[in-house]
Design a protein around this motif. Sequence first.
Motif, short mmCIF file in Angstrom:
data_model
loop_
_atom_site.label_atom_id
_atom_site.label_comp_id
_atom_site.label_asym_id
_atom_site.label_seq_id
_atom_site.Cartn_x
_atom_site.Cartn_y
_atom_site.Cartn_z
N THR A 88 7.23 88.01 5.50
CA THR A 88 7.38 88.45 4.11
C THR A 88 6.27 89.42 3.72
OG1 THR A 88 8.49 86.38 3.53
CG2 THR A 88 7.51 87.64 1.72
N LEU A 89 5.05 89.13 4.12
CA LEU A 89 3.92 89.99 3.83
C LEU A 89 4.09 91.37 4.48
CD1 LEU A 89 0.95 89.74 2.50
CD2 LEU A 89 0.23 89.73 4.88
N MET A 90 4.51 91.38 5.74
CA MET A 90 4.71 92.65 6.44
C MET A 90 5.83 93.47 5.81
SD MET A 90 2.50 93.20 8.80
CE MET A 90 3.32 94.38 9.87
N ARG A 91 6.89 92.81 5.38
CA ARG A 91 7.97 93.53 4.69
C ARG A 91 7.46 94.15 3.40
NH1 ARG A 91 12.01 89.02 6.25
NH2 ARG A 91 12.90 89.88 8.16
N ALA A 92 6.58 93.42 2.70
CA ALA A 92 6.00 93.95 1.47
C ALA A 92 5.12 95.16 1.78
CB ALA A 92 5.18 92.87 0.77
N ALA A 93 4.38 95.12 2.87
CA ALA A 93 3.54 96.26 3.25
C ALA A 93 4.40 97.48 3.56
CB ALA A 93 2.67 95.89 4.46
N VAL A 94 5.46 97.28 4.34
CA VAL A 94 6.36 98.38 4.69
C VAL A 94 7.05 98.92 3.43
CG1 VAL A 94 8.49 98.97 5.91
CG2 VAL A 94 6.69 97.65 7.07
N ASP A 95 7.54 98.04 2.57
CA ASP A 95 8.18 98.47 1.33
C ASP A 95 7.21 99.27 0.47
OD1 ASP A 95 10.49 97.17 2.14
OD2 ASP A 95 10.25 95.47 0.75
N THR A 96 5.96 98.84 0.40
CA THR A 96 4.94 99.55 -0.37
C THR A 96 4.73 100.95 0.20
OG1 THR A 96 3.82 97.49 -0.99
CG2 THR A 96 2.52 99.52 -1.11
N ALA A 97 4.61 101.04 1.52
CA ALA A 97 4.39 102.34 2.16
C ALA A 97 5.56 103.29 1.87
CB ALA A 97 4.21 102.16 3.66
N PHE A 98 6.78 102.81 2.02
CA PHE A 98 7.94 103.67 1.79
C PHE A 98 8.06 104.04 0.31
CE2 PHE A 98 10.11 101.98 5.85
CZ PHE A 98 9.40 102.88 6.62
N ALA A 99 7.72 103.11 -0.59
CA ALA A 99 7.76 103.41 -2.03
C ALA A 99 6.73 104.48 -2.39
CB ALA A 99 7.51 102.13 -2.84
N GLU A 100 5.65 104.56 -1.61
CA GLU A 100 4.62 105.57 -1.85
C GLU A 100 4.92 106.88 -1.13
OE1 GLU A 100 0.55 104.29 -1.68
OE2 GLU A 100 1.04 102.35 -2.58
N GLY A 101 6.11 106.99 -0.54
CA GLY A 101 6.55 108.24 0.05
C GLY A 101 6.18 108.45 1.51
N CYS A 102 5.75 107.42 2.17
CA CYS A 102 5.41 107.55 3.60
C CYS A 102 6.68 107.74 4.41
CB CYS A 102 4.68 106.31 4.09
SG CYS A 102 3.05 106.10 3.36
N TYR A 103 6.60 108.59 5.42
CA TYR A 103 7.77 108.79 6.27
C TYR A 103 7.77 107.83 7.45
CZ TYR A 103 5.38 111.35 10.05
OH TYR A 103 4.59 111.70 11.11
N LYS A 104 6.62 107.21 7.75
CA LYS A 104 6.58 106.20 8.81
C LYS A 104 5.43 105.25 8.57
CE LYS A 104 3.76 108.66 12.27
NZ LYS A 104 3.75 109.15 13.67
N VAL A 105 5.55 104.09 9.20
CA VAL A 105 4.50 103.07 9.17
C VAL A 105 4.15 102.76 10.62
CG1 VAL A 105 3.89 100.72 8.49
CG2 VAL A 105 5.43 102.08 7.05
#
Length: 143
Positions: A88-105
Amino acid sequence: MDFAGYRELLRHLINEDYPASEELQRQTFDAMLHHPGLTILLAVVDGIPVSTCTLAVIPNLTRGCASYAQIKNVVTHRAWRGRGIGRTLMRAAVDTAFAEGCYKVMLMSGATNNEAHRFYDELGFSRTKTAFELRAPGYPPRR
């Protein structure tokens, strides 16, 4: 954020870390909390930190100036593993990155840490890159 609880949780990542005074650790923690683009995600159960990771969003001039993200220091307290908290924590990290406009994690994992590799595979991460590192003198590579 709970400095003592966070510091204790990191001991489940690295049992015998390099020494640092509590004063230096507190200064570093404060710098992390105020560093632009850096987020510490922390899962807390009944007031106890049980899982964490650090997310760094990095500006970028390629890929249409889309930022990219790096996840580091991923750990769940041993007593809380296998309950889906880290997932759940990792999904939140990925969701945060994509919401901030990142093209990859991106993230790196120890070459022989098969348990972590399975975890990242299950989260949908792909093994598309080869990681290289160069350590400063006095900092031997971890196995």
